[in-house]
Enzyme design. Structure first.
Site, PDB file in Angstrom:
ATOM      1  N   ASP A  75      14.807  -0.761   0.146  1.00  0.00           N
ATOM      2  CA  ASP A  75      15.100  -0.990   1.454  1.00  0.00           C
ATOM      3  C   ASP A  75      16.360  -2.084   1.206  1.00  0.00           C
ATOM      4  O   ASP A  75      17.806  -2.554   0.181  1.00  0.00           O
ATOM      5  CB  ASP A  75      14.237  -1.782   2.305  1.00  0.00           C
ATOM      6  CG  ASP A  75      15.015  -1.828   4.002  1.00  0.00           C
ATOM      7  OD1 ASP A  75      15.311  -1.506   4.233  1.00  0.00           O
ATOM      8  OD2 ASP A  75      14.882  -2.721   4.705  1.00  0.00           O
ATOM      9  N   ARG A 102       0.127   6.058   7.716  1.00  0.00           N
ATOM     10  CA  ARG A 102      -0.061   6.779   6.450  1.00  0.00           C
ATOM     11  C   ARG A 102       0.176   8.199   6.091  1.00  0.00           C
ATOM     12  O   ARG A 102       0.372   8.039   5.454  1.00  0.00           O
ATOM     13  CB  ARG A 102      -0.307   5.125   5.912  1.00  0.00           C
ATOM     14  CG  ARG A 102       0.004   3.670   6.067  1.00  0.00           C
ATOM     15  CD  ARG A 102      -0.959   3.378   5.081  1.00  0.00           C
ATOM     16  NE  ARG A 102      -0.917   1.690   5.486  1.00  0.00           N
ATOM     17  CZ  ARG A 102       0.377   1.011   5.050  1.00  0.00           C
ATOM     18  NH1 ARG A 102       1.510   1.621   3.741  1.00  0.00           N
ATOM     19  NH2 ARG A 102       0.098  -0.570   4.831  1.00  0.00           N
ATOM     20  N   PHE A 158      13.945   3.337  10.128  1.00  0.00           N
ATOM     21  CA  PHE A 158      12.575   3.689  10.153  1.00  0.00           C
ATOM     22  C   PHE A 158      12.068   4.370  10.104  1.00  0.00           C
ATOM     23  O   PHE A 158      12.383   5.052  10.692  1.00  0.00           O
ATOM     24  CB  PHE A 158      12.448   2.392  11.408  1.00  0.00           C
ATOM     25  CG  PHE A 158      11.115   1.533  10.232  1.00  0.00           C
ATOM     26  CD1 PHE A 158      10.926   0.713   9.644  1.00  0.00           C
ATOM     27  CD2 PHE A 158       9.632   2.644  10.748  1.00  0.00           C
ATOM     28  CE1 PHE A 158       9.805  -0.556   8.738  1.00  0.00           C
ATOM     29  CE2 PHE A 158       8.705   1.804  10.334  1.00  0.00           C
ATOM     30  CZ  PHE A 158       9.173   0.430   9.732  1.00  0.00           C
ATOM     31  N   VAL A 159      11.490   4.671   9.255  1.00  0.00           N
ATOM     32  CA  VAL A 159      10.535   6.507   8.775  1.00  0.00           C
ATOM     33  C   VAL A 159       9.024   6.078   8.327  1.00  0.00           C
ATOM     34  O   VAL A 159       8.677   4.620   7.973  1.00  0.00           O
ATOM     35  CB  VAL A 159      11.199   7.270   7.538  1.00  0.00           C
ATOM     36  CG1 VAL A 159      12.230   7.902   7.760  1.00  0.00           C
ATOM     37  CG2 VAL A 159      11.105   6.008   6.173  1.00  0.00           C
ATOM     38  N   LYS A 187       0.608  -1.041  -0.258  1.00  0.00           N
ATOM     39  CA  LYS A 187      -0.044  -0.297   0.538  1.00  0.00           C
ATOM     40  C   LYS A 187       0.899   1.771   0.130  1.00  0.00           C
ATOM     41  O   LYS A 187       0.158   2.108   0.001  1.00  0.00           O
ATOM     42  CB  LYS A 187      -0.831   0.482   1.312  1.00  0.00           C
ATOM     43  CG  LYS A 187      -1.695  -1.162   1.401  1.00  0.00           C
ATOM     44  CD  LYS A 187      -2.428  -0.982   2.817  1.00  0.00           C
ATOM     45  CE  LYS A 187      -2.963  -1.926   3.202  1.00  0.00           C
ATOM     46  NZ  LYS A 187      -3.717  -2.050   4.861  1.00  0.00           N
ATOM     47  N   GLY A 188       2.227   1.355   0.362  1.00  0.00           N
ATOM     48  CA  GLY A 188       3.160   2.603   0.499  1.00  0.00           C
ATOM     49  C   GLY A 188       2.733   3.452  -0.184  1.00  0.00           C
ATOM     50  O   GLY A 188       3.571   4.954  -0.245  1.00  0.00           O
ATOM     51  N   ASP A 220       4.052   2.875   6.846  1.00  0.00           N
ATOM     52  CA  ASP A 220       3.414   2.985   8.115  1.00  0.00           C
ATOM     53  C   ASP A 220       4.136   2.279   9.079  1.00  0.00           C
ATOM     54  O   ASP A 220       5.443   1.236   8.901  1.00  0.00           O
ATOM     55  CB  ASP A 220       2.566   1.670   7.732  1.00  0.00           C
ATOM     56  CG  ASP A 220       3.105   0.185   6.969  1.00  0.00           C
ATOM     57  OD1 ASP A 220       3.505   0.457   6.465  1.00  0.00           O
ATOM     58  OD2 ASP A 220       2.229  -0.759   7.784  1.00  0.00           O
ATOM     59  N   LYS A 280      16.910   3.266   1.230  1.00  0.00           N
ATOM     60  CA  LYS A 280      18.211   3.069   2.113  1.00  0.00           C
ATOM     61  C   LYS A 280      19.328   2.369   1.533  1.00  0.00           C
ATOM     62  O   LYS A 280      19.084   0.775   1.353  1.00  0.00           O
ATOM     63  CB  LYS A 280      17.617   2.239   3.317  1.00  0.00           C
ATOM     64  CG  LYS A 280      16.565   3.519   4.304  1.00  0.00           C
ATOM     65  CD  LYS A 280      16.165   2.844   5.457  1.00  0.00           C
ATOM     66  CE  LYS A 280      14.643   1.937   5.006  1.00  0.00           C
ATOM     67  NZ  LYS A 280      14.679   1.830   6.464  1.00  0.00           N
ATOM     68  N   GLU A 297       7.747   2.885  -6.331  1.00  0.00           N
ATOM     69  CA  GLU A 297       7.488   2.345  -4.773  1.00  0.00           C
ATOM     70  C   GLU A 297       7.345   3.505  -4.120  1.00  0.00           C
ATOM     71  O   GLU A 297       8.586   4.398  -4.085  1.00  0.00           O
ATOM     72  CB  GLU A 297       8.690   1.539  -4.850  1.00  0.00           C
ATOM     73  CG  GLU A 297       9.353   0.163  -3.698  1.00  0.00           C
ATOM     74  CD  GLU A 297       8.110  -0.045  -2.898  1.00  0.00           C
ATOM     75  OE1 GLU A 297       6.961   0.400  -2.507  1.00  0.00           O
ATOM     76  OE2 GLU A 297       8.350  -1.540  -2.669  1.00  0.00           O
ATOM     77  N   ASP A 298       7.237   3.294  -3.126  1.00  0.00           N
ATOM     78  CA  ASP A 298       8.223   4.493  -1.404  1.00  0.00           C
ATOM     79  C   ASP A 298       9.272   4.076  -1.070  1.00  0.00           C
ATOM     80  O   ASP A 298       9.802   4.962  -0.981  1.00  0.00           O
ATOM     81  CB  ASP A 298       6.757   3.759  -0.036  1.00  0.00           C
ATOM     82  CG  ASP A 298       7.019   1.960   0.503  1.00  0.00           C
ATOM     83  OD1 ASP A 298       7.287   1.551  -0.016  1.00  0.00           O
ATOM     84  OD2 ASP A 298       6.042   2.260   1.466  1.00  0.00           O
TER      85      ASP A 298
HETATM   86  P1  IMP Z   1      12.559  -4.484   0.084  1.00  0.00           P
HETATM   87  O1  IMP Z   1      11.901  -5.988   0.200  1.00  0.00           O
HETATM   88  O2  IMP Z   1      13.458  -4.660   1.875  1.00  0.00           O
HETATM   89  O3  IMP Z   1      13.257  -3.209  -0.399  1.00  0.00           O
HETATM   90  O4  IMP Z   1      11.144  -3.734   1.517  1.00  0.00           O
HETATM   91  C1  IMP Z   1      10.982  -2.599   1.181  1.00  0.00           C
HETATM   92  C2  IMP Z   1       9.848  -2.978   2.066  1.00  0.00           C
HETATM   93  O5  IMP Z   1      10.044  -2.481   2.867  1.00  0.00           O
HETATM   94  C3  IMP Z   1       8.836  -1.284   1.309  1.00  0.00           C
HETATM   95  O6  IMP Z   1       7.751  -1.215   0.468  1.00  0.00           O
HETATM   96  C4  IMP Z   1       8.059  -0.756   2.687  1.00  0.00           C
HETATM   97  O7  IMP Z   1       6.712  -1.486   2.566  1.00  0.00           O
HETATM   98  C5  IMP Z   1       8.773  -1.772   3.735  1.00  0.00           C
HETATM   99  N1  IMP Z   1       9.810  -1.194   4.341  1.00  0.00           N
HETATM  100  C6  IMP Z   1      11.074  -0.907   4.418  1.00  0.00           C
HETATM  101  N2  IMP Z   1      11.812   0.200   5.185  1.00  0.00           N
HETATM  102  C7  IMP Z   1      10.972   0.830   5.574  1.00  0.00           C
HETATM  103  C8  IMP Z   1      10.653   1.915   6.565  1.00  0.00           C
HETATM  104  O8  IMP Z   1      11.951   2.493   6.843  1.00  0.00           O
HETATM  105  N3  IMP Z   1       9.382   2.271   7.124  1.00  0.00           N
HETATM  106  C9  IMP Z   1       8.924   1.527   6.745  1.00  0.00           C
HETATM  107  N4  IMP Z   1       8.408   0.955   5.542  1.00  0.00           N
HETATM  108  C10 IMP Z   1       9.602   0.183   4.891  1.00  0.00           C
HETATM  109 MG    MG Z   2       5.885  -0.896   0.146  1.00  0.00          MG
END
Ligand code: IMP
Ligand code: MG
Length: 210
Positions: free
Chosen positions: A132, A194, A181-182, A72-73, A188, A160, A128-129
């Site tokens: 990570d 959100r 963590f944001v 949803k982000g 969220d 990040k 994407e939001d």
């Molecule tokens: P990845 O697969 O580890 O790159 O994760 C991406 C997803 O993790 C993002 O779409 C977010 O939903 C969640 N996420 C990663 N870091 C954060 C954060 O700092 N705050 C909130 N959600 C996060």
């Molecule tokens: Mg996301």
């Protein structure tokens, strides 16, 4: 292990005092206002999104293109980016499950909502939001490439880079941020925060003195 720890364990930044206008935005949650520190303001986000939109217009006009938001982000970023662009865009969403907060570095993700349309032959931007570990986008790029788009690009509001476990080529990055963590602007913590206008660092400090 790539779980999302409670902010007290890894992401704590200590108590922070907020200027009154920032506090007003957050008090409706009835949570400790002091636990949110503005990292990127709504005004900064808006300015950067207009820069990204201009870049996308240069790269992809005349369109139409597909913007695919990852639920949803990404929904707020997608909405603002789409309106800042001049290139005609069609809006789609894709859903992904990362097995809650217990996701492991094995990279287990699955599609929970697929596209409603074929994007074959179109220019596509996956929106994407935050990137990570990169596990989500690494997986989604493989899925979407099978759909034979004309081109596939990635736009993310936040990145990040220190946390990366899987390679991801991101074409449009709003802001690179440190390993904190944001929340807010779509992001969220356990479904809260959100609809904050700013991107904030979540910490668990006691309320700031009045
Ligand atoms: P990845 O697969 O580890 O790159 O994760 C991406 C997803 O993790 C993002 O779409 C977010 O939903 C969640 N996420 C990663 N870091 C954060 C954060 O700092 N705050 C909130 N959600 C996060
Ligand atoms: Mg996301």
């Amino acid at each position: 292990m790539n779980s999302y720890p409670h902010p007290t364990t890894r992401y704590s930044t200590g108590p922070t005092r907020h200027p009154p206008e920032r506090a007003a935005r957050t008090t409706r949650y009835n949570l400790q206002v002091s636990s949110l520190r503005v990292l990127i303001s709504a005004e900064q986000i808006d300015a950067r999104i207009h820069e990204l939109a201009a870049q996308i217009d240069r790269d992809l006009a005349p369109g139409p293109i597909y913007l695919i938001g990852i639920l949803k982000g990404a929904f707020i970023f997608l909405g603002d980016l789409a309106r800042a662009m001049k290139t005609p865009a069609r809006l789609e969403f894709i859903g992904i499950s990362s097995y809650g907060r217990n996701r492991t570095s094995s990279g287990e993700v699955k599609l929970t909502k697929d596209l409603d349309v074929s994007v074959e032959g179109y220019d596509v931007i996956l929106v994407e939001d935050i990137v990570d570990s990169g596990i989500t986008l690494n997986y989604l790029v493989k899925v979407l490439e099978q759909r034979k788009p004309k081109s596939l690009r990635i736009a993310t509001l936040l990145d990040k880079p220190e946390r990366r476990q899987r390679p991801v080529h991101v074409d449009y990055v709003g802001f690179s941020i440190p390993d904190e963590f944001v929340v807010g602007y779509g992001l969220d913590y356990a479904e809260d925060y959100r609809n904050l206008k700013d991107v904030c660092v979540l910490s668990d400090g006691p309320p700031a003195a009045a």
